[in-house]
Write a protein that holds these residues in place. Structure first.
Motif, PDB file in Angstrom:
ATOM      1  N   GLY A 116       0.788  -1.234   0.000  1.00  0.00           N
ATOM      2  CA  GLY A 116       0.000   0.000   0.000  1.00  0.00           C
ATOM      3  C   GLY A 116       0.816   1.278   0.000  1.00  0.00           C
ATOM      4  N   ASP A 143      -6.398  12.208  -3.335  1.00  0.00           N
ATOM      5  CA  ASP A 143      -5.720  11.713  -2.135  1.00  0.00           C
ATOM      6  C   ASP A 143      -4.987  10.427  -2.517  1.00  0.00           C
ATOM      7  OD1 ASP A 143      -4.950  10.726   0.271  1.00  0.00           O
ATOM      8  OD2 ASP A 143      -6.914  10.842   1.224  1.00  0.00           O
ATOM      9  N   THR A 171      -2.414   8.925  -1.239  1.00  0.00           N
ATOM     10  CA  THR A 171      -2.046   8.016  -0.145  1.00  0.00           C
ATOM     11  C   THR A 171      -3.185   7.038   0.137  1.00  0.00           C
ATOM     12  OG1 THR A 171      -0.818   9.851   0.803  1.00  0.00           O
ATOM     13  CG2 THR A 171      -1.134   7.930   2.204  1.00  0.00           C
ATOM     14  N   SER A 172      -4.408   7.591   0.228  1.00  0.00           N
ATOM     15  CA  SER A 172      -5.573   6.731   0.474  1.00  0.00           C
ATOM     16  C   SER A 172      -5.799   5.785  -0.702  1.00  0.00           C
ATOM     17  CB  SER A 172      -6.833   7.577   0.666  1.00  0.00           C
ATOM     18  OG  SER A 172      -6.682   8.401   1.787  1.00  0.00           O
ATOM     19  N   SER A 197      -3.416   2.904  -0.489  1.00  0.00           N
ATOM     20  CA  SER A 197      -3.732   1.934   0.553  1.00  0.00           C
ATOM     21  C   SER A 197      -4.955   1.085   0.181  1.00  0.00           C
ATOM     22  CB  SER A 197      -3.950   2.686   1.860  1.00  0.00           C
ATOM     23  OG  SER A 197      -4.874   2.040   2.657  1.00  0.00           O
ATOM     24  N   LEU A 198      -5.971   1.748  -0.371  1.00  0.00           N
ATOM     25  CA  LEU A 198      -7.182   1.004  -0.743  1.00  0.00           C
ATOM     26  C   LEU A 198      -6.936   0.075  -1.926  1.00  0.00           C
ATOM     27  CD1 LEU A 198      -9.929   3.721  -0.243  1.00  0.00           C
ATOM     28  CD2 LEU A 198      -9.626   1.636   1.077  1.00  0.00           C
TER      29      LEU A 198
END
Lengths: 195, 159
Positions: free
Chosen positions: B38, B51, B53-54, B57-58
């Motif tokens: 991630g 975003d 970063t999100s 990760s997702l």
């Protein structure tokens, strides 16, 4: 595994909050999210059910500052605590750099705590990690409840190796940052060893 | 256990160049690369209001979950995922079993074009990551953190 990026001069590490259902893993992250200044945090993501039980994971990216010109970033994850979400828990442990075990101090939850620590050990083993060798701290949450077990009993049952432990009341933030700092410190110390 | 992920400037430039060309040739809005844990490796295109970063990760969570599904039915992994939206679509593919390439595109492109261009870019990215892994395994390519002191760590928490 941590990700060292020489190009953007960043180091990224992954911390996983583990523990039985309703022990307060998400509450830890929520408190950190609510009390960290805007520049140091990203968006918090919660993949939860309609009744706010964690379904897959919560995610919170944090920046802690610079070490030797490298920005240190920590990605905080929680796992779903309920027993039947084991497949999801295994996935989230992939690439972990450090684990916080959040124990529920209530006497009635002792068996759930023990089962969850054992589950953590097994799931880490499947990924090739040894719980005794990776950065690992314990947080005894819900210390304010009248039915909380004595610290000594919790230590005997859940912490035979004597790893760093913290007493906490997560909704009030007691012990939350102390726990986070301790695991971050252990991870950085591990990086220093270059393993 | 997965090997330590390291990125150097040289490889980062090469990777970014491949991603930029892919975005151009596939008429995509955004292209980004994420490792399986991630962490965002590179992103190009209209990422200002995104975003990343999100997203990273997702995406990794998504790949992990579908990978779990694959194993349950006896597959090694699902190497390509496609999510179709009203305006934007996501094309997600696994490169060399270790990194995830995500292409976001709208009606100015098509799934066929994206798939074609992704295939070519994947081969190139795979070569770069092969080289990167060899570089990391060379003895002496130690962590830059080998020399940090306890004081450095303390300072991080002093404020």
């Amino acid at each position: 595994m941590s990700f060292i990026n020489y190009s953007s001069r960043e180091i990224n590490c992954k911390i996983v909050y583990y523990g039985p259902g309703l022990c307060g893993k998400t509450t830890n992250l929520q408190f950190i999210y609510a009390n960290t200044n805007q520049q140091a945090k990203g968006k918090m993501i919660s993949l939860a059910t309609e009744t706010e039980r964690t379904l897959f994971f919560d995610f919170l990216p944090l920046s802690l500052g610079e070490i030797r010109g490298f920005k240190t970033r920590f990605h905080l994850y929680t796992v779903p605590g309920q027993v039947f979400y084991d497949a999801s828990r295994k996935l989230i442990l992939k690439g972990v750099d450090g684990v916080v075990f959040v124990a529920d101090s209530q006497i009635e939850r002792m068996e759930a705590n023990i089962e969850s620590v054992e589950n953590l050990r097994t799931n880490l083993q499947e990924q090739g990690y040894d719980l005794d060798k990776i950065p690992y701290v314990i947080q005894y949450n819900k210390r304010d409840l009248p039915n909380a077990a004595p610290l000594e009993e919790l230590q005997n049952l859940l912490n035979p190796k004597g790893i760093p432990h913290f007493e906490a009341v997560a909704p009030k933030g007691e012990g939350v940052y102390e726990t986070l700092k301790a695991i971050a410190r252990l991870i950085l110390t591990e990086l220093k060893k270059g393993t | 256990m997965q090997p330590q992920m390291v990125m150097y400037d040289e490889e980062f430039q090469q990777i970014s160049a491949v991603c930029e060309r892919l975005a151009r040739e596939a008429n995509a809005k955004i292209v980004f690369l994420v490792d399986k844990n991630g962490q965002l490796i590179a992103s190009v295109g209209a990422t200002e209001n995104l975003d990343t970063t999100s997203l990273a990760s997702l995406t990794a969570g998504n790949i992990a979950a579908t990978g779990g599904l694959a194993k349950l039915i006896g597959e090694k992994e699902f190497s390509i995922l496609f999510h179709e939206g009203e305006k934007d679509n996501l094309h997600i593919s696994i490169i060399g079993g270790r990194v995830i390439l995500v292409v976001i595109f709208d009606s100015r492109s098509s799934l066929g074009l994206v798939r074609l261009r992704v295939k070519k870019a994947s081969d190139e990215l795979n070569k770069i990551f092969d080289g990167l892994m060899k570089k990391v395994q060379v003895p002496g390519a130690g962590s830059p953190f080998a020399e940090i002191t306890d004081d450095d760590i303390d300072n991080l928490f002093s404020e």
